[in-house]
Design a protein around this motif. Structure first.
Motif, PDB file in Angstrom:
ATOM      1  N   LYS A  24      34.542  31.802  54.636  1.00 29.88           N
ATOM      2  CA  LYS A  24      34.837  33.245  54.255  1.00 29.88           C
ATOM      3  C   LYS A  24      34.096  34.032  53.652  1.00 29.88           C
ATOM      4  O   LYS A  24      33.751  35.223  54.199  1.00 29.88           O
ATOM      5  CB  LYS A  24      36.305  33.025  53.414  1.00 29.88           C
ATOM      6  CG  LYS A  24      36.833  34.400  53.405  1.00 29.88           C
ATOM      7  CD  LYS A  24      36.930  34.899  51.884  1.00 29.88           C
ATOM      8  CE  LYS A  24      37.470  36.327  51.852  1.00 29.88           C
ATOM      9  NZ  LYS A  24      37.277  36.780  50.543  1.00 29.88           N
ATOM     10  N   GLN A  28      31.886  37.205  55.243  1.00 28.06           N
ATOM     11  CA  GLN A  28      31.724  38.553  54.440  1.00 28.06           C
ATOM     12  C   GLN A  28      30.464  39.212  54.315  1.00 28.06           C
ATOM     13  O   GLN A  28      29.914  40.239  54.567  1.00 28.06           O
ATOM     14  CB  GLN A  28      32.708  38.644  53.100  1.00 28.06           C
ATOM     15  CG  GLN A  28      32.887  39.886  52.643  1.00 28.06           C
ATOM     16  CD  GLN A  28      33.865  39.732  51.330  1.00 28.06           C
ATOM     17  OE1 GLN A  28      34.966  39.096  51.555  1.00 28.06           O
ATOM     18  NE2 GLN A  28      33.437  40.276  50.216  1.00 28.06           N
ATOM     19  N   GLU A 214      37.593  42.358  46.072  1.00 27.86           N
ATOM     20  CA  GLU A 214      38.814  41.576  46.559  1.00 27.86           C
ATOM     21  C   GLU A 214      39.931  42.454  46.099  1.00 27.86           C
ATOM     22  O   GLU A 214      40.927  42.699  46.773  1.00 27.86           O
ATOM     23  CB  GLU A 214      38.855  40.429  46.016  1.00 27.86           C
ATOM     24  CG  GLU A 214      37.627  39.343  46.570  1.00 27.86           C
ATOM     25  CD  GLU A 214      37.846  38.790  48.137  1.00 27.86           C
ATOM     26  OE1 GLU A 214      38.862  39.303  48.767  1.00 27.86           O
ATOM     27  OE2 GLU A 214      36.951  38.162  48.573  1.00 27.86           O
ATOM     28  N   ARG A 217      40.539  45.871  47.998  1.00 24.09           N
ATOM     29  CA  ARG A 217      40.806  45.778  49.481  1.00 24.09           C
ATOM     30  C   ARG A 217      42.166  44.942  49.551  1.00 24.09           C
ATOM     31  O   ARG A 217      42.881  44.986  50.560  1.00 24.09           O
ATOM     32  CB  ARG A 217      39.953  44.978  49.990  1.00 24.09           C
ATOM     33  CG  ARG A 217      38.369  45.703  50.345  1.00 24.09           C
ATOM     34  CD  ARG A 217      37.345  44.588  50.860  1.00 24.09           C
ATOM     35  NE  ARG A 217      36.195  45.426  51.282  1.00 24.09           N
ATOM     36  CZ  ARG A 217      35.174  44.829  51.819  1.00 24.09           C
ATOM     37  NH1 ARG A 217      35.320  43.662  52.452  1.00 24.09           N
ATOM     38  NH2 ARG A 217      34.033  45.593  52.118  1.00 24.09           N
ATOM     39  N   THR A 219      42.973  41.758  48.972  1.00 24.62           N
ATOM     40  CA  THR A 219      42.676  40.396  49.387  1.00 24.62           C
ATOM     41  C   THR A 219      42.696  39.373  48.421  1.00 24.62           C
ATOM     42  O   THR A 219      43.047  38.313  48.539  1.00 24.62           O
ATOM     43  CB  THR A 219      41.495  40.173  50.182  1.00 24.62           C
ATOM     44  OG1 THR A 219      40.385  40.570  49.363  1.00 24.62           O
ATOM     45  CG2 THR A 219      41.496  41.031  51.570  1.00 24.62           C
ATOM     46  N   GLU A 221      45.248  39.108  46.051  1.00 24.49           N
ATOM     47  CA  GLU A 221      46.885  38.770  46.402  1.00 24.49           C
ATOM     48  C   GLU A 221      46.880  37.536  47.362  1.00 24.49           C
ATOM     49  O   GLU A 221      47.783  36.609  46.914  1.00 24.49           O
ATOM     50  CB  GLU A 221      47.664  39.875  46.637  1.00 24.49           C
ATOM     51  CG  GLU A 221      47.971  40.926  45.468  1.00 24.49           C
ATOM     52  CD  GLU A 221      46.656  42.033  45.639  1.00 24.49           C
ATOM     53  OE1 GLU A 221      45.874  41.735  46.403  1.00 24.49           O
ATOM     54  OE2 GLU A 221      46.702  42.862  44.756  1.00 24.49           O
ATOM     55  N   ALA A 222      46.035  37.810  48.418  1.00 24.12           N
ATOM     56  CA  ALA A 222      46.340  36.490  49.342  1.00 24.12           C
ATOM     57  C   ALA A 222      45.611  35.287  48.922  1.00 24.12           C
ATOM     58  O   ALA A 222      46.173  34.151  48.993  1.00 24.12           O
ATOM     59  CB  ALA A 222      45.584  36.857  50.588  1.00 24.12           C
ATOM     60  N   LEU A 223      44.412  35.308  47.917  1.00 22.82           N
ATOM     61  CA  LEU A 223      43.813  34.117  47.612  1.00 22.82           C
ATOM     62  C   LEU A 223      44.636  33.573  46.326  1.00 22.82           C
ATOM     63  O   LEU A 223      44.950  32.519  46.018  1.00 22.82           O
ATOM     64  CB  LEU A 223      42.721  34.681  47.079  1.00 22.82           C
ATOM     65  CG  LEU A 223      41.431  34.925  47.991  1.00 22.82           C
ATOM     66  CD1 LEU A 223      40.217  35.277  47.234  1.00 22.82           C
ATOM     67  CD2 LEU A 223      41.180  33.571  48.719  1.00 22.82           C
TER      68      LEU A 223
END
Length: 384
Positions: A24, A28, A214, A217, A219, A221-223
């Motif tokens: 990932k 990026q 992160e 953006r 993202t 929270e997703a991690l």
């Protein structure tokens, strides 16, 4: 048996999650143009500036020459200054004619050949045979003017003693030997040290923007919702940028050696190990900054202020550490770039000086380990 299988499954799960995060981050990196700008374009630009634009050597130094004596000896000395590649000479008959030029900065010094110049050669005395007036607003340039003119005068005296058999002039035959940088090229000194500054900039800026990006953006929270551990999160962020930093270092070394003629007298493998160790420090510091700051702008400012500027000023790259105040010298011991600069200059200009390199590798490892341990401690899997 079940415990062994369970432990094996957990290990495979960690590796699978770490691999996914590395993939990932790699994607990026490829998609982000700012990463290519920081890791490739900026280093090449800095190398160009330090290779061609910046020099500690003074050639064509602008000086004024006042000829109060026009005897053959005085004119011969004037010719020696005019023919020197180190000087651009403006001749006058009176010192007052050059005063305004020195004030404006169009010349950096005035050399006065006094009216008793020929008499000094015939009967040496304690009176100075020439006078050197330098612009003290730039101390380094003033010292260059003084030393260059003194050297030119001594060389002229030796040549006159040989050609004219002037017995009253003592001849001292000095044959200097310069080790490690025989041509006294300041470009070699600057290029080898600039690699440390470039790697500091790359390592701190690249990772300083990672975690903060992160958060901005959304993202992160997703991690946080995944089963990633703190170690996996830190390692997954660092490994791709470590590889990118080593690639950037390889490009910089290749350009310096092949493009600018910088000698590499040490081992390529030892250079790679030392570079990897310093990159370990730089990435750890940048990741710590990005972990503490959730804004890319703030993280970038802190990385430049606390990472790049101390490395530029306190590493010994441009400014001699021993000439600094004692308490500033103590502060340099916590700057990883100081140790990296010494290793680079030894590897490029001297060779594999194991005592020096190992002595500098140990502090870099300890400082990098401190940054990563602190980063792992500050990385928590919650959103507050």
């Amino acid at each position: 048996m079940q415990a062994i299988l369970s432990e094996k499954a957990m290990r495979q799960g960690r590796l699978r999650r770490l691999k996914a995060l590395i993939v990932k981050e790699t994607i990026q990196i490829v998609r982000d143009p700012s990463t290519s700008l920081i890791s490739v374009i900026l280093p090449l630009l800095l190398l160009f500036l330090y290779g061609f634009g910046v020099s500690l050597d003074l050639n064509h130094l602008r000086i004024g020459l006042v000829m109060e004596d026009t005897s053959p000896y005085a004119m011969d000395f004037a010719e020696s200054l005019l023919d020197s590649p180190y000087f651009d000479v403006k001749i006058a008959r009176d010192k007052r004619e050059l005063g305004d030029d020195l004030t404006r900065g169009s010349i950096r010094g005035i050399v006065v050949v006094p009216s008793y110049f020929s008499a000094f050669l015939a009967r040496p005395s304690t009176i100075a045979p020439i006078q050197v007036i330098a612009d003290g607003s730039e101390p380094n340039t003033a010292n260059f003017v003084q030393y260059y003119v003194q050297g030119a005068f001594q060389k002229w005296l030796q040549q006159e003693a040989i050609s004219s058999d002037l017995r009253m002039l003592s001849i001292v035959n000095v044959q200097p030997r310069f080790w490690y940088n025989e041509q006294l090229e300041s470009r070699f000194f600057l290029l080898s040290g600039s690699l440390a500054i470039i790697m500091t900039l790359i390592g701190t800026l690249l990772t300083a923007l990672v975690v903060s990006r992160e958060w901005e953006r959304g993202t992160m929270e997703a991690l946080m919702s995944t089963t990633l551990s703190r170690f996996e999160l830190v390692a997954g962020k660092v490994i791709p940028y470590f590889v990118l930093g080593m690639i950037s270092m390889a490009i910089c070394v290749a350009v310096s050696v092949l493009g600018y003629g910088l000698p590499l007298r040490g081992s390529w493998w030892l250079l790679a190990i030392v570079s990897a160790l310093f990159l370990f420090c730089a990435l750890g510091f940048g990741l710590l900054v990005s972990t503490l700051c959730k804004s890319q702008l703030i993280a970038c400012q802190i990385a430049i202020t606390a990472g790049f500027l101390p490395a530029y000023i306190l590493s010994g790259f441009l400014f001699e550490i021993l000439s600094m105040p004692y308490w500033i010298q103590l502060l340099t011991y916590i700057i990883p770039a100081k140790y990296f600069v010494q290793c680079l200059q030894a590897l490029f200009l001297v060779g594999n000086v194991w005592e020096l390199i190992i002595f500098n590798m140990i502090p870099m490892f300890l400082i990098g380990l401190f940054f990563f341990v602190l980063t792992a401690y500050k990385t928590v899997k919650r959103l507050d």
